[in-house]
Design a protein around this motif. Sequence first.
Motif, PDB file in Angstrom:
ATOM      1  N   ALA B  70       0.825  -1.215   0.000  1.00 42.67           N
ATOM      2  CA  ALA B  70       0.000   0.000   0.000  1.00 42.67           C
ATOM      3  C   ALA B  70       0.859   1.264   0.000  1.00 42.67           C
ATOM      4  O   ALA B  70       0.490   2.272  -0.608  1.00 42.67           O
ATOM      5  N   LEU B  71       2.029   1.227   0.647  1.00 43.05           N
ATOM      6  CA  LEU B  71       2.887   2.412   0.703  1.00 43.05           C
ATOM      7  C   LEU B  71       3.417   2.824  -0.663  1.00 43.05           C
ATOM      8  O   LEU B  71       3.852   3.953  -0.855  1.00 43.05           O
ATOM      9  N   CYS B  72       3.401   1.896  -1.623  1.00 40.51           N
ATOM     10  CA  CYS B  72       3.862   2.244  -2.972  1.00 40.51           C
ATOM     11  C   CYS B  72       2.884   3.195  -3.660  1.00 40.51           C
ATOM     12  O   CYS B  72       3.210   3.793  -4.682  1.00 40.51           O
ATOM     13  N   HIS B  73       1.668   3.302  -3.134  1.00 42.03           N
ATOM     14  CA  HIS B  73       0.643   4.104  -3.799  1.00 42.03           C
ATOM     15  C   HIS B  73       1.065   5.573  -3.864  1.00 42.03           C
ATOM     16  O   HIS B  73       1.572   6.123  -2.906  1.00 42.03           O
ATOM     17  N   THR B  74       0.838   6.203  -5.024  1.00 42.16           N
ATOM     18  CA  THR B  74       1.259   7.602  -5.168  1.00 42.16           C
ATOM     19  C   THR B  74       0.410   8.554  -4.347  1.00 42.16           C
ATOM     20  O   THR B  74       0.812   9.662  -4.067  1.00 42.16           O
ATOM     21  N   GLY B  75      -0.815   8.135  -4.018  1.00 45.43           N
ATOM     22  CA  GLY B  75      -1.681   9.001  -3.223  1.00 45.43           C
ATOM     23  C   GLY B  75      -1.022   9.305  -1.880  1.00 45.43           C
ATOM     24  O   GLY B  75      -0.042   8.670  -1.498  1.00 45.43           O
ATOM     25  N   THR B  76      -1.591  10.278  -1.149  1.00 41.60           N
ATOM     26  CA  THR B  76      -0.938  10.689   0.092  1.00 41.60           C
ATOM     27  C   THR B  76      -1.514   9.959   1.299  1.00 41.60           C
ATOM     28  O   THR B  76      -0.978  10.051   2.390  1.00 41.60           O
ATOM     29  N   GLU B  77      -2.629   9.230   1.110  1.00 37.60           N
ATOM     30  CA  GLU B  77      -3.320   8.725   2.298  1.00 37.60           C
ATOM     31  C   GLU B  77      -2.738   7.438   2.869  1.00 37.60           C
ATOM     32  O   GLU B  77      -2.993   7.122   4.031  1.00 37.60           O
ATOM     33  N   ALA B  78      -1.945   6.661   2.083  1.00 41.23           N
ATOM     34  CA  ALA B  78      -1.510   5.344   2.545  1.00 41.23           C
ATOM     35  C   ALA B  78      -0.786   5.377   3.897  1.00 41.23           C
ATOM     36  O   ALA B  78      -1.172   4.644   4.811  1.00 41.23           O
ATOM     37  N   PRO B  79       0.265   6.223   4.089  1.00 40.52           N
ATOM     38  CA  PRO B  79       0.976   6.181   5.374  1.00 40.52           C
ATOM     39  C   PRO B  79       0.057   6.514   6.552  1.00 40.52           C
ATOM     40  O   PRO B  79       0.139   5.871   7.603  1.00 40.52           O
ATOM     41  N   ALA B 104      -9.802  -1.017   6.671  1.00 44.70           N
ATOM     42  CA  ALA B 104      -9.278  -2.210   5.989  1.00 44.70           C
ATOM     43  C   ALA B 104      -9.667  -2.180   4.517  1.00 44.70           C
ATOM     44  O   ALA B 104      -8.880  -2.525   3.639  1.00 44.70           O
ATOM     45  N   ARG B 105     -10.903  -1.754   4.242  1.00 42.80           N
ATOM     46  CA  ARG B 105     -11.380  -1.713   2.875  1.00 42.80           C
ATOM     47  C   ARG B 105     -10.584  -0.689   2.052  1.00 42.80           C
ATOM     48  O   ARG B 105     -10.148  -0.980   0.946  1.00 42.80           O
ATOM     49  N   LYS B 106     -10.382   0.512   2.629  1.00 35.66           N
ATOM     50  CA  LYS B 106      -9.637   1.546   1.898  1.00 35.66           C
ATOM     51  C   LYS B 106      -8.225   1.055   1.596  1.00 35.66           C
ATOM     52  O   LYS B 106      -7.711   1.229   0.494  1.00 35.66           O
ATOM     53  N   LEU B 107      -7.598   0.417   2.590  1.00 32.96           N
ATOM     54  CA  LEU B 107      -6.240  -0.079   2.375  1.00 32.96           C
ATOM     55  C   LEU B 107      -6.216  -1.154   1.302  1.00 32.96           C
ATOM     56  O   LEU B 107      -5.296  -1.201   0.483  1.00 32.96           O
ATOM     57  N   SER B 108      -7.252  -1.999   1.303  1.00 31.41           N
ATOM     58  CA  SER B 108      -7.197  -3.071   0.312  1.00 31.41           C
ATOM     59  C   SER B 108      -7.431  -2.516  -1.087  1.00 31.41           C
ATOM     60  O   SER B 108      -6.936  -3.079  -2.063  1.00 31.41           O
ATOM     61  N   VAL B 109      -8.160  -1.399  -1.186  1.00 33.84           N
ATOM     62  CA  VAL B 109      -8.303  -0.763  -2.502  1.00 33.84           C
ATOM     63  C   VAL B 109      -6.949  -0.217  -2.980  1.00 33.84           C
ATOM     64  O   VAL B 109      -6.554  -0.404  -4.134  1.00 33.84           O
ATOM     65  N   LEU B 110      -6.222   0.428  -2.049  1.00 33.33           N
ATOM     66  CA  LEU B 110      -4.885   0.934  -2.409  1.00 33.33           C
ATOM     67  C   LEU B 110      -3.987  -0.225  -2.839  1.00 33.33           C
ATOM     68  O   LEU B 110      -3.282  -0.163  -3.847  1.00 33.33           O
ATOM     69  N   GLN B 111      -4.034  -1.280  -2.033  1.00 33.47           N
ATOM     70  CA  GLN B 111      -3.178  -2.434  -2.308  1.00 33.47           C
ATOM     71  C   GLN B 111      -3.475  -3.020  -3.683  1.00 33.47           C
ATOM     72  O   GLN B 111      -2.571  -3.360  -4.441  1.00 33.47           O
ATOM     73  N   LYS B 112      -4.757  -3.111  -3.997  1.00 31.32           N
ATOM     74  CA  LYS B 112      -5.149  -3.691  -5.276  1.00 31.32           C
ATOM     75  C   LYS B 112      -4.607  -2.859  -6.433  1.00 31.32           C
ATOM     76  O   LYS B 112      -4.095  -3.398  -7.418  1.00 31.32           O
ATOM     77  N   SER B 113      -4.719  -1.560  -6.291  1.00 31.40           N
ATOM     78  CA  SER B 113      -4.252  -0.689  -7.356  1.00 31.40           C
ATOM     79  C   SER B 113      -2.734  -0.826  -7.558  1.00 31.40           C
ATOM     80  O   SER B 113      -2.250  -0.871  -8.685  1.00 31.40           O
ATOM     81  N   VAL B 114      -2.001  -0.926  -6.447  1.00 33.03           N
ATOM     82  CA  VAL B 114      -0.544  -1.081  -6.556  1.00 33.03           C
ATOM     83  C   VAL B 114      -0.201  -2.435  -7.164  1.00 33.03           C
ATOM     84  O   VAL B 114       0.662  -2.543  -8.037  1.00 33.03           O
ATOM     85  N   ARG B 115      -0.901  -3.459  -6.700  1.00 39.81           N
ATOM     86  CA  ARG B 115      -0.633  -4.799  -7.230  1.00 39.81           C
ATOM     87  C   ARG B 115      -0.848  -4.850  -8.725  1.00 39.81           C
ATOM     88  O   ARG B 115      -0.098  -5.499  -9.454  1.00 39.81           O
ATOM     89  N   ARG B 116      -1.901  -4.200  -9.164  1.00 37.62           N
ATOM     90  CA  ARG B 116      -2.185  -4.198 -10.597  1.00 37.62           C
ATOM     91  C   ARG B 116      -1.052  -3.500 -11.348  1.00 37.62           C
ATOM     92  O   ARG B 116      -0.609  -3.962 -12.389  1.00 37.62           O
ATOM     93  N   ASP B 117      -0.577  -2.401 -10.763  1.00 36.03           N
ATOM     94  CA  ASP B 117       0.516  -1.670 -11.411  1.00 36.03           C
ATOM     95  C   ASP B 117       1.775  -2.541 -11.496  1.00 36.03           C
ATOM     96  O   ASP B 117       2.464  -2.550 -12.512  1.00 36.03           O
ATOM     97  N   ILE B 118       2.059  -3.269 -10.433  1.00 31.90           N
ATOM     98  CA  ILE B 118       3.228  -4.167 -10.441  1.00 31.90           C
ATOM     99  C   ILE B 118       3.036  -5.250 -11.498  1.00 31.90           C
ATOM    100  O   ILE B 118       3.936  -5.554 -12.282  1.00 31.90           O
TER     101      ILE B 118
END
Lengths: 409, 486
Positions: B70-79, B104-118
């Motif tokens: 999730a920390l890889c996300h470019t948005g500012t909210e992850a940390p 948990a839901r918001k984090l998993s959305v961030l995680q999903k977006s990063v995973r897709r990018d990877i």
Amino acid sequence: MRKTLSDKLAILADAAKYDASCASSGTTRRDSRNGGIGSAGGSGICHAYTPDGRCISLLKILMTNFCIYDCAYCINRVSSGVERARFTPEEVVTLTLEFYRRNYIEGLFLSSGIIKSPDDTMADITRIARMLREDHGFKGYIHLKTIPEASQELIDEAGRYADRLSVNIELPKDDSTRTLAPQKRPETIRAAMASVRLKQQASKERSHTGKRAPKFAPAGQSTQMIVGADGSNDKAILTTSSRLYTGYKLRRVYYSAFSPIPDSSAMLPLIKPPLVREHRLYQADWLLRFYGFDVDEITDVAPSGNLDLDIDPKLAWALAHRGQFPVDVNGAGRNVLLRVPGFGTKTVNRILTARRSGALRYADLLRIGARMGMAKSFVTTPDWSPGGLTDSANLRARFAPAPEQLSLF
Amino acid sequence: MYRVTLPALGFFEAWRDAARRLLTHAVPPDQVEWGRGEDASLFPADPLPDADGPHAVTTTKEFLSLARTALCHTGTEAPTLLYQALHRHQTNRRALSNPADPIARKLSVLQKSVRRDIHKMHAFVRFRELPTEGNRRSFGAWFEPDHHILETGTPFFAKRFADMDWMIATPQGVARFEDGTHTFHPPAARPDLPEDASEALWGTYFANIFNPARLHLQAMRSEMPLKYWKNLPETDLIPGMLADAEARVEKMRAAMPTEVPAHAERILSRLPQPKVADLPQCMEDARTAAMHCKRCGLCEAATQTVWGRGYAQADLMIVGEQPGDGEDLAGKPFVGPAGKLLTELMDEAKVGDSWMTNAVKHFKFRPTGKRRMHQNPDRHEIDHCRWWLDLERRFVQPTLTVALGGSAAYALTGNDAPLKARRGQIETAHDDGAVLVTWHPSYILRLDGSAAATARAELLDDLAAAAEVIRSDQGSSHPVTAALGA
């Protein structure tokens, strides 16, 4: 004039494109840190997409498109006037490795027309796989097409090098195979699948010393069925699929809408490929494998034995069995939840996990990712009841595309 | 108010260390401001505490892996979200594992977006070969990811391409892999990669694997979004392929089937044609003919015809009901669990050579879940298959036939009365041969306890009796019935 590598690639890729299979997932985890090149295991990767919406994961080519068989649906049949070419084994190996190093592909999917005899062809296919694995230490994915009439030893050897083996059943009914592919025998095709399955089963057992047998096609076997080349209805197609899944433990049955081929045989319809039908069949296939549905349940909704093209098969089933709805999201078991339109396997897993922390409300379901637009007519939560919605006469119309006025001209 | 600024590389470790330090002092989330790179804040902030505070900090492996992605996300909210989640986790252990929990839901959305990018990085990096003097080949690529995935995404390439040197340059930094060492460097100007001849071959492949008759642009664009196209060489070909597609399909449709090439007839006539005799004259011919049997509908579902096996000149014939799952796959009769039991009992009863076969030669089943459930053959199917059983009997000419179970007894004698009263008796077959009726071994496998033991003993008795009949018959010319005392 001698054909260049590029000419051959053009011909032999064109000849291979009617095979829908492209998976590169589900094999053993391995990589090149201890030598060789490549890695595999985990989920597959689609490296590119063509405008037909299909992915390119593997270098999908034929070794040759010369063929001594005469299957009416196939572009490479002996009676077709298509241009022919043949790769040398070295050319296939070089193409695979150079494409792989540039990260264009996950590996090789090699098939071939039958030249000389089934055994000769299978031996050549296997030789290419052996060169990749043994001479070049290739750890990427290899999918080999198995020639059903080839000898057992050759298939055994192919299974040692390949991640996946496949034999195409092509047509859902034996009679169609006998008519359209007179040189193929449906019983031989099934026997080939059975022998691959037995071989896989044997490779998973340990000997009395606890030693594991060598791996045999760890990503399993798959097959392909052509949809729309013969008159079979969806019930016949899905019945055949379920026999294949249960009998030979196939990982996948691919459905390929029959599409016009250059220089086609007069025996077949040159229609637009039935893409929606293909899509519905895939949905039904998923229901069979992951949602606990029987073929009859899915295909008995319509008397024709065909799937509804306007709505997905699960919704069609639910509309025909409204007496079983609405379902209480907080009380129903997994099997019941899986049958709710709008809930997929992931949603159901999340619902079951979330239920441990308290009752789920409508907003929770939205947050979890359930498609409530569809599901709301079929479920109840403490703060939601569909009321008369479940039984309303126009429920189907809410999901089906708007009817179109037929043109008068 | 504390303020933590995460670096461009190594941000996960930086976040983890800062979060741990803050939590040991039980600093609430609204007292921490997280930033990235050179973000400047308008307000002055306190420096982080120098040493750990009194509170213990716990976390889970899953959470750390979630944080790493999730920390890889470019948005500012992850940390911030991650710190909130970890802070709450110290007092509420269950919230994080609840998929309906808002954080948990918001984090998993961030995680999903990063995973897709990877995932898309693994798919869409395109290497070009670079000139090199050493003996390792060298490749380079330029890629523009959405998120800060250089460190998380590139180890994949180190595992996959361990035998070559490579470099992946991105606007966020450069990953290099040289002689087996993976290093990260600050961003540099976009490298000028030389032309690569394999790219043209790749284009040829891309253009030819495409089927113009099934355009589905939306599927292509959703899986290969336009933003990646500028770094994918093959996408240059797409407009041409599209412009051409309609015409190619129309041409296919309009073209009349061409003349069949002259060689086709010749090749087809040379293929070996299976010879199927109308009335087979020996066991081998009968077997070959049976392989292509279509007398009833069972052949459509079963794998193959399961022909008899054993000694074709034997005095004893053993007939079962039909092949089961294992027999159907292997193409041999009596290799499944019932077959194993039968073999065991035959050994015990000292039964000599025999011809073993089934009343019905195809497996009848119903697919349920992941298995094929055995179904009894009906009369119609048994009657059709008698053609083959009668042929086998003609070639074997057994002195005695053992019928295992009701279907075999019916096939041999035409009598389908219940088996209980008939077991152990000698009956007369259609062809006047002697038939000893007994249990099918699968019947024993279905019973429990003493019932199973009794049935097993009865089957063993019958097999022993049959063996005795054969032995006495071979010694003298006594009729079969006399030997059994029936």
